[in-house]
Every structure is written in structure tokens, then in C-alpha cells.
Design a protein around this motif. Structure first.
Motif, PDB file in Angstrom:
ATOM      1  N   LEU A 138       0.852  -1.185   0.000  1.00  0.00           N
ATOM      2  CA  LEU A 138       0.000   0.000   0.000  1.00  0.00           C
ATOM      3  C   LEU A 138       0.884   1.229   0.000  1.00  0.00           C
ATOM      4  CD1 LEU A 138      -2.668  -0.921   2.712  1.00  0.00           C
ATOM      5  CD2 LEU A 138      -2.848  -1.191   0.242  1.00  0.00           C
ATOM      6  N   THR A 139       0.571   2.161  -0.851  1.00  0.00           N
ATOM      7  CA  THR A 139       1.279   3.440  -0.866  1.00  0.00           C
ATOM      8  C   THR A 139       0.315   4.534  -0.415  1.00  0.00           C
ATOM      9  OG1 THR A 139       0.719   3.903  -3.182  1.00  0.00           O
ATOM     10  CG2 THR A 139       2.761   2.682  -2.760  1.00  0.00           C
ATOM     11  N   ILE A 140       0.871   5.571   0.167  1.00  0.00           N
ATOM     12  CA  ILE A 140       0.059   6.717   0.588  1.00  0.00           C
ATOM     13  C   ILE A 140       0.446   7.914  -0.274  1.00  0.00           C
ATOM     14  CG2 ILE A 140      -0.666   8.187   2.478  1.00  0.00           C
ATOM     15  CD1 ILE A 140      -1.348   5.277   2.961  1.00  0.00           C
ATOM     16  N   SER A 141      -0.493   8.369  -1.092  1.00  0.00           N
ATOM     17  CA  SER A 141      -0.273   9.535  -1.940  1.00  0.00           C
ATOM     18  C   SER A 141      -1.003  10.722  -1.296  1.00  0.00           C
ATOM     19  CB  SER A 141      -0.763   9.268  -3.365  1.00  0.00           C
ATOM     20  OG  SER A 141      -0.604  10.393  -4.188  1.00  0.00           O
ATOM     21  N   SER A 142      -1.773  11.434  -2.058  1.00  0.00           N
ATOM     22  CA  SER A 142      -2.536  12.586  -1.582  1.00  0.00           C
ATOM     23  C   SER A 142      -3.551  12.943  -2.654  1.00  0.00           C
ATOM     24  CB  SER A 142      -1.602  13.779  -1.349  1.00  0.00           C
ATOM     25  OG  SER A 142      -2.335  14.988  -1.211  1.00  0.00           O
ATOM     26  N   MET A 143      -4.625  13.595  -2.239  1.00  0.00           N
ATOM     27  CA  MET A 143      -5.571  14.057  -3.258  1.00  0.00           C
ATOM     28  C   MET A 143      -4.908  15.069  -4.186  1.00  0.00           C
ATOM     29  SD  MET A 143      -8.245  16.481  -1.186  1.00  0.00           S
ATOM     30  CE  MET A 143      -7.759  17.966  -0.307  1.00  0.00           C
ATOM     31  N   VAL A 180      -1.104  -4.235  -5.263  1.00  0.00           N
ATOM     32  CA  VAL A 180      -0.475  -2.940  -4.989  1.00  0.00           C
ATOM     33  C   VAL A 180      -1.543  -1.865  -5.171  1.00  0.00           C
ATOM     34  CG1 VAL A 180       1.473  -1.423  -5.478  1.00  0.00           C
ATOM     35  CG2 VAL A 180       1.639  -3.860  -6.039  1.00  0.00           C
ATOM     36  N   ASN A 181      -1.865  -1.180  -4.109  1.00  0.00           N
ATOM     37  CA  ASN A 181      -2.896  -0.145  -4.156  1.00  0.00           C
ATOM     38  C   ASN A 181      -2.420   1.122  -3.459  1.00  0.00           C
ATOM     39  OD1 ASN A 181      -5.410  -1.435  -5.391  1.00  0.00           O
ATOM     40  ND2 ASN A 181      -4.886  -2.950  -3.802  1.00  0.00           N
ATOM     41  N   CYS A 182      -3.128   2.202  -3.728  1.00  0.00           N
ATOM     42  CA  CYS A 182      -2.752   3.514  -3.211  1.00  0.00           C
ATOM     43  C   CYS A 182      -3.937   4.158  -2.502  1.00  0.00           C
ATOM     44  CB  CYS A 182      -2.307   4.406  -4.375  1.00  0.00           C
ATOM     45  SG  CYS A 182      -1.827   6.080  -3.906  1.00  0.00           S
ATOM     46  N   ILE A 183      -3.658   4.825  -1.403  1.00  0.00           N
ATOM     47  CA  ILE A 183      -4.656   5.641  -0.719  1.00  0.00           C
ATOM     48  C   ILE A 183      -4.270   7.102  -0.915  1.00  0.00           C
ATOM     49  CG2 ILE A 183      -5.626   6.291   1.518  1.00  0.00           C
ATOM     50  CD1 ILE A 183      -5.225   3.404   2.399  1.00  0.00           C
ATOM     51  N   ALA A 184      -5.234   7.904  -1.314  1.00  0.00           N
ATOM     52  CA  ALA A 184      -5.004   9.331  -1.540  1.00  0.00           C
ATOM     53  C   ALA A 184      -5.828  10.124  -0.539  1.00  0.00           C
ATOM     54  CB  ALA A 184      -5.375   9.715  -2.967  1.00  0.00           C
ATOM     55  N   PRO A 185      -5.255  10.415   0.636  1.00  0.00           N
ATOM     56  CA  PRO A 185      -6.015  11.141   1.646  1.00  0.00           C
ATOM     57  C   PRO A 185      -6.307  12.577   1.239  1.00  0.00           C
ATOM     58  CG  PRO A 185      -4.121  10.008   2.611  1.00  0.00           C
ATOM     59  CD  PRO A 185      -3.934  10.017   1.119  1.00  0.00           C
ATOM     60  N   GLY A 186      -7.376  13.100   1.800  1.00  0.00           N
ATOM     61  CA  GLY A 186      -7.659  14.518   1.680  1.00  0.00           C
ATOM     62  C   GLY A 186      -6.963  15.253   2.816  1.00  0.00           C
ATOM     63  N   VAL A 187      -7.590  16.290   3.351  1.00  0.00           N
ATOM     64  CA  VAL A 187      -6.998  17.040   4.451  1.00  0.00           C
ATOM     65  C   VAL A 187      -7.251  16.261   5.744  1.00  0.00           C
ATOM     66  CG1 VAL A 187      -6.882  19.230   5.663  1.00  0.00           C
ATOM     67  CG2 VAL A 187      -7.447  19.188   3.230  1.00  0.00           C
ATOM     68  N   ALA A 205     -12.491  22.312   5.620  1.00  0.00           N
ATOM     69  CA  ALA A 205     -13.574  21.461   6.116  1.00  0.00           C
ATOM     70  C   ALA A 205     -14.890  21.815   5.427  1.00  0.00           C
ATOM     71  CB  ALA A 205     -13.704  21.602   7.634  1.00  0.00           C
ATOM     72  N   GLU A 206     -15.125  23.109   5.217  1.00  0.00           N
ATOM     73  CA  GLU A 206     -16.352  23.537   4.551  1.00  0.00           C
ATOM     74  C   GLU A 206     -16.382  23.100   3.091  1.00  0.00           C
ATOM     75  OE1 GLU A 206     -17.004  27.692   5.006  1.00  0.00           O
ATOM     76  OE2 GLU A 206     -17.085  27.621   7.203  1.00  0.00           O
ATOM     77  N   LEU A 213     -12.814  17.614   8.561  1.00  0.00           N
ATOM     78  CA  LEU A 213     -11.513  17.114   8.163  1.00  0.00           C
ATOM     79  C   LEU A 213     -11.449  15.617   8.412  1.00  0.00           C
ATOM     80  CD1 LEU A 213      -9.196  19.854   9.744  1.00  0.00           C
ATOM     81  CD2 LEU A 213     -10.164  19.789   7.436  1.00  0.00           C
ATOM     82  N   GLY A 214     -10.533  14.953   7.722  1.00  0.00           N
ATOM     83  CA  GLY A 214     -10.346  13.537   7.951  1.00  0.00           C
ATOM     84  C   GLY A 214      -9.533  13.282   9.198  1.00  0.00           C
ATOM     85  N   THR A 215      -9.563  12.051   9.670  1.00  0.00           N
ATOM     86  CA  THR A 215      -8.781  11.644  10.823  1.00  0.00           C
ATOM     87  C   THR A 215      -7.855  10.500  10.410  1.00  0.00           C
ATOM     88  OG1 THR A 215     -10.332   9.941  11.563  1.00  0.00           O
ATOM     89  CG2 THR A 215     -10.728  12.201  12.328  1.00  0.00           C
ATOM     90  N   PRO A 216      -6.774  10.287  11.156  1.00  0.00           N
ATOM     91  CA  PRO A 216      -5.902   9.153  10.852  1.00  0.00           C
ATOM     92  C   PRO A 216      -6.652   7.817  10.827  1.00  0.00           C
ATOM     93  CG  PRO A 216      -4.764  10.662  12.296  1.00  0.00           C
ATOM     94  CD  PRO A 216      -6.185  11.162  12.207  1.00  0.00           C
TER      95      PRO A 216
END
Length: 247
Positions: A138-143, A180-187, A205-206, A213-216
Motif C-alpha cells: 500500500l502506498t500513501i499519496s494525496s488528493m 499494490v494499491n494507493c490511498i489518496a487522503p484529503g486534508v 472542512a467547509e 476534516l479527515g482523521t488518521p
């Protein structure tokens, strides 16, 4: 989820999303290798916390931007646990500002941790997982790696690179039984966003359809599913954990 006894290596696990990933996977019965670069005290405290939950855990120091240290880290995991079932490339740094103001050293550090580090970790896990014909990466990217962001051009670029690497590696490793997958978190409400003002965070957040906002733990829950046997037919995907920000 049928993950008891599996070994997970989580990079950048000393704090924030990484620490929550460690807790979540320990709770699922996994043995956890907690990688850290500088957050030694936090990592050691986390390992004690995980052991208190009944999990096997070890802290391993390594700067993922250094290929020699990454090789030693993976060897250390294998020495401790004899196998590596799940790799989560979470380690990351951020840089905000106008591209014209970014120094060479800032760029090299950002790229070294956020993209080179993912490459080095995947390369070291590759041989072991292929030999066993199983594994989850798993990879961690970003929005911002999906859409780009003003004043985060460099960060957006390296996170887009993570997505490209993920998709290509999924094609390469699929025949060996490895997803192999990726997660793209927001804020996400972590220290990495600590330089943003309360007004900035409120505005973000708005802008998020779910209104917060997201949480871990939001990210960790998604990661646990993608690493589980239930996701064995899912690979090469980018899962946005962003509250609908880019929907």
C-alpha cells in the motif's frame, strides 16, 4: 479479517497516520514493524502501547530516502519476524510555497522521502514477496497527487509519481499474487497540517462534502481493508479518502 499472524512494515509510523495504522493493524492481529526516522521516543512508546494490546511489535530506525538504510530495515524485519506480508509506504514530508522559492535541498528532501523512499521500500519488499508468491503493498499519496494544488506544485508532483508507480507495479506484481494499491487522503487532522491556520482548516472542512476534516483512523480503516483477504481482487487502484473533496 483473517490477518492474524501477518507481518506489516509501516514506514513513518512514529506519529500521525502511521501511528494509527500501527494501532489498527495490531488490533487486527498483525505483527507490526514500526519504522521511524527521527521520532525515536514516540516510536518506542508506540511499540510499548502495541505490546500492551498483545501484539508483537518492534521499532526500526531508517531514513527511507537512503537505499542502504531501507535494505537494512527490511532485513531487520525479516530477522525479527521471518516474513513480510504487508508493506505500507506512509513516510512523507510536505513543503508549501511558491515553486520559485523552493531550494534545491528542499526539493531533494521532498522527492527523496515521498517518492524515492516508496521506490526503495517497494524494491526491497519485491524480492521477498515474489519468492513467496503473496503480499500486499500500500502506498500513501494525496488528493493533490490526483488533482494538483497551488503552492504545492512540488508536493503534487511527487505524490502523482507515487500513483504512477503504484499502478505500474500492480501490473508487474499481479502475476505473482501481490496486490499494490494507493490511498489518496484529503486534508487529515495531523501535525503535517499544523502550519495551516484555524481559518484555513475551517475553510477546507467547509469545502469537503462531508463537512469535516479527515482523521488518521479514516485512513487506517481503508488501509486495513485493502490489505485484507477481502480485497484480494483489488489492485492498481487509487482510493480517495477525502470526504468527497475530489468527487
Amino acid at each position: 479479517m483473517g490477518m492474524e499472524g501477518q507481518t506489516v512494515l509501516i514506514t513513518g509510523a512514529g506519529r500521525g497516520i502511521g501511528a494509527e495504522l500501527a494501532r489498527t493493524f495490531a488490533g487486527a492481529g498483525c505483527r507490526v514493524a514500526v519504522n521511524y526516522s527521527r521520532s525515536r521516543e514516540r516510536a518506542l512508546a508506540l511499540v510499548e502501547e502495541l505490546r500492551g494490546m498483545g501484539a508483537e511489535a518492534v521499532a526500526i530506525q531508517a531514513d527511507v530516502s537512503d537505499p542502504a538504510q531501507v535494505r537494512e530495515m527490511v532485513d531487520n524485519v525479516l530477522d525479527n519476524f521471518c516474513q513480510l506480508d504487508i508493506l505500507i509506504c506512509n513516510a512523507g514530508v510536505a513543503w508549501r510555497g511558491l515553486l520559485r522559492d523552493m531550494g534545491d535541498g528542499d526539493w531533494e528532501r521532498l522527492r527523496g522521502v515521498d517518492l524515492d523512499g516508496v521506490f526503495y521500500c517497494c524494491r526491497e519488499a519485491y524480492r521477498h514477496m515474489v519468492a513467496r508468491k503473496q503480499g500486499r503493498i500500500l502506498t500513501i499519496s494525496s488528493m493533490w497527487g490526483r488533482s494538483g494544488a497551488s503552492c504545492e506544485a512540488a508536493y503534487s508532483a511527487v505524490k502523482a509519481g507515487v500513483i504512477g508507480l503504484t499502478k505500474a507495479l500492480a501490473q508487474e506484481l499481479g502475476p505473482s499474487g501481490i496486490t499494490v494499491n494507493c490511498i489518496a487522503p484529503g486534508v487529515i487532522d495531523t501535525e503535517m497540517n499544523g502550519d495551516l491556520t484555524a481559518e484555513d482548516l475551517s475553510a477546507l472542512a467547509e469545502e469537503t462534502p462531508v463537512g469535516r476534516l479527515g482523521t488518521p483512523s479514516d485512513v487506517a480503516a481503508a488501509a486495513l481493508f485493502l490489505a485484507s483477504p477481502q480485497a484480494r481482487f483489488i489492485t492498481g487502484q487509487v482510493l480517495g479518502v477525502d470526504g468527497g473533496f475530489l468527487s
